[in-house]
Write a protein that holds these residues in place. Structure first.
Motif, mmCIF file in Angstrom:
data_model
loop_
_atom_site.group_PDB
_atom_site.id
_atom_site.type_symbol
_atom_site.label_atom_id
_atom_site.label_comp_id
_atom_site.label_asym_id
_atom_site.label_seq_id
_atom_site.Cartn_x
_atom_site.Cartn_y
_atom_site.Cartn_z
ATOM 1 N N ARG A 14 -0.781 -37.391 4.152
ATOM 2 C CA ARG A 14 -1.735 -35.756 5.215
ATOM 3 C C ARG A 14 -2.996 -35.571 5.036
ATOM 4 O O ARG A 14 -3.584 -35.282 6.003
ATOM 5 C CB ARG A 14 -0.772 -34.893 4.190
ATOM 6 C CG ARG A 14 0.165 -34.227 4.785
ATOM 7 C CD ARG A 14 0.688 -32.755 4.013
ATOM 8 N NE ARG A 14 1.398 -33.908 2.405
ATOM 9 C CZ ARG A 14 2.749 -33.930 1.763
ATOM 10 N NH1 ARG A 14 3.813 -34.130 3.066
ATOM 11 N NH2 ARG A 14 3.174 -34.192 0.911
ATOM 12 N N LYS A 18 -5.056 -34.657 8.201
ATOM 13 C CA LYS A 18 -6.625 -33.698 8.736
ATOM 14 C C LYS A 18 -7.746 -34.111 8.591
ATOM 15 O O LYS A 18 -8.197 -33.707 8.978
ATOM 16 C CB LYS A 18 -5.958 -32.912 7.274
ATOM 17 C CG LYS A 18 -4.835 -32.815 7.211
ATOM 18 C CD LYS A 18 -4.252 -31.716 8.324
ATOM 19 C CE LYS A 18 -2.886 -30.407 8.683
ATOM 20 N NZ LYS A 18 -3.099 -29.753 10.028
ATOM 21 N N GLN A 21 -8.242 -34.983 11.774
ATOM 22 C CA GLN A 21 -8.047 -33.359 13.188
ATOM 23 C C GLN A 21 -9.293 -33.126 13.021
ATOM 24 O O GLN A 21 -10.068 -32.610 14.148
ATOM 25 C CB GLN A 21 -6.588 -32.461 11.991
ATOM 26 C CG GLN A 21 -6.583 -30.945 12.788
ATOM 27 C CD GLN A 21 -6.144 -30.245 11.713
ATOM 28 O OE1 GLN A 21 -4.689 -30.087 12.019
ATOM 29 N NE2 GLN A 21 -6.684 -29.151 11.789
ATOM 30 N N ASN A 22 -10.149 -33.112 11.198
ATOM 31 C CA ASN A 22 -11.936 -32.305 11.907
ATOM 32 C C ASN A 22 -12.717 -33.105 12.268
ATOM 33 O O ASN A 22 -13.586 -32.452 12.896
ATOM 34 C CB ASN A 22 -11.323 -32.022 10.336
ATOM 35 C CG ASN A 22 -10.977 -30.890 9.614
ATOM 36 O OD1 ASN A 22 -9.746 -30.450 9.665
ATOM 37 N ND2 ASN A 22 -10.392 -31.260 7.908
ATOM 38 N N ARG A 72 -5.295 -29.038 16.850
ATOM 39 C CA ARG A 72 -3.864 -29.182 15.227
ATOM 40 C C ARG A 72 -3.079 -30.225 15.318
ATOM 41 O O ARG A 72 -2.921 -30.618 16.355
ATOM 42 C CB ARG A 72 -3.705 -28.222 14.878
ATOM 43 C CG ARG A 72 -2.953 -28.670 13.995
ATOM 44 C CD ARG A 72 -2.414 -26.243 13.342
ATOM 45 N NE ARG A 72 -0.606 -26.465 12.309
ATOM 46 C CZ ARG A 72 -0.428 -25.764 11.970
ATOM 47 N NH1 ARG A 72 -1.084 -24.317 12.679
ATOM 48 N NH2 ARG A 72 0.316 -25.673 11.118
ATOM 49 N N GLU A 74 -0.401 -32.595 12.526
ATOM 50 C CA GLU A 74 0.385 -32.624 11.672
ATOM 51 C C GLU A 74 1.394 -33.538 11.663
ATOM 52 O O GLU A 74 1.431 -35.122 12.539
ATOM 53 C CB GLU A 74 1.780 -31.176 12.146
ATOM 54 C CG GLU A 74 1.113 -30.243 11.203
ATOM 55 C CD GLU A 74 1.085 -29.819 10.595
ATOM 56 O OE1 GLU A 74 1.208 -29.894 9.763
ATOM 57 O OE2 GLU A 74 -0.376 -28.359 10.696
ATOM 58 N N ASP A 146 -8.383 -19.741 12.012
ATOM 59 C CA ASP A 146 -8.076 -21.235 12.010
ATOM 60 C C ASP A 146 -7.280 -21.814 12.274
ATOM 61 O O ASP A 146 -5.948 -21.610 12.432
ATOM 62 C CB ASP A 146 -8.231 -21.197 10.776
ATOM 63 C CG ASP A 146 -8.441 -23.289 9.808
ATOM 64 O OD1 ASP A 146 -7.757 -23.765 10.369
ATOM 65 O OD2 ASP A 146 -9.581 -23.138 8.751
ATOM 66 N N GLU A 148 -5.490 -24.334 10.970
ATOM 67 C CA GLU A 148 -4.214 -24.516 10.148
ATOM 68 C C GLU A 148 -3.614 -22.919 10.027
ATOM 69 O O GLU A 148 -2.897 -22.575 9.693
ATOM 70 C CB GLU A 148 -5.320 -24.969 9.182
ATOM 71 C CG GLU A 148 -5.589 -25.681 8.677
ATOM 72 C CD GLU A 148 -4.291 -27.559 8.427
ATOM 73 O OE1 GLU A 148 -3.270 -27.243 8.694
ATOM 74 O OE2 GLU A 148 -4.770 -28.464 9.704
ATOM 75 N N ASP A 149 -4.219 -21.782 10.420
ATOM 76 C CA ASP A 149 -3.536 -20.214 10.416
ATOM 77 C C ASP A 149 -2.824 -20.340 11.115
ATOM 78 O O ASP A 149 -1.837 -19.498 11.513
ATOM 79 C CB ASP A 149 -4.787 -18.856 9.874
ATOM 80 C CG ASP A 149 -5.547 -19.886 8.948
ATOM 81 O OD1 ASP A 149 -4.858 -20.899 7.533
ATOM 82 O OD2 ASP A 149 -6.265 -19.043 8.454
#
Length: 157
Positions: A14, A18, A21-22, A72, A74, A146, A148-149
């Motif tokens: 994970r 991420k 992603q960033n 994004r 996942e 964001d 993530e939101d």
């Protein structure tokens, strides 16, 4: 990103996703290419590239076309040195009247054990047109949100 090395656990996989992603959301091809082995092999839709110089060239062209890019990723699945990712990103198509589009897809990543860098990336994705002239869907990743939101559920597909 290279500091997270295989073999992966659920948590480290994970974290790797991420971190990618960033890194991609920063849209810096030279910096992104450092996360890949010098002889990395990619399939990106219908394009095949090898090596970090070709990666940089592909990404430079990508972001000339894909403006206002927001991504994004996942975690989908993982093994010792492989990760599968589902992703969604939105962009304005510079070659299509700056229309908003969303790409959905899957990626298959294989990592080098020693360096932690990605040595193989296979991406399959499909674009849809957003808004009243497209499928009627609105944007998920508006400027104030964001990535993530954003709530992404099957009803949104």
């Amino acid at each position: 990103m290279a500091d997270i090395k295989p073999p992966f656990t659920a948590e480290s996989a994970r974290q790797k996703v991420k971190a990618a992603q960033n890194l991609w959301n920063a849209q810096d091809p030279a910096k992104i290419s450092l996360a890949y082995t010098p002889d990395t092999v990619w399939r990106n839709r219908d394009q095949f590239v090898k090596g970090t110089d070709e990666v940089k060239e592909l990404l430079t062209k990508k972001w000339q076309k894909e403006k206002s890019y927001r991504l994004r990723k996942e975690l989908f699945a993982f093994t010792d040195n492989r990760i599968a990712v589902q992703f969604w990103y939105e962009y304005q198509d510079a070659y299509d009247e700056m229309k908003w589009k969303r790409c959905y897809g899957l990626e298959d990543w294989t990592f080098d054990y020693e360096s932690g860098k990605m040595r193989k990336r296979q991406m399959s994705g499909n674009d849809i047109l957003l808004g009243p002239n497209g499928n009627g869907q609105g944007r998920w990743f508006v400027e104030e949100t964001d990535v993530e939101d954003a709530i992404i559920t099957e009803e949104h597909w």
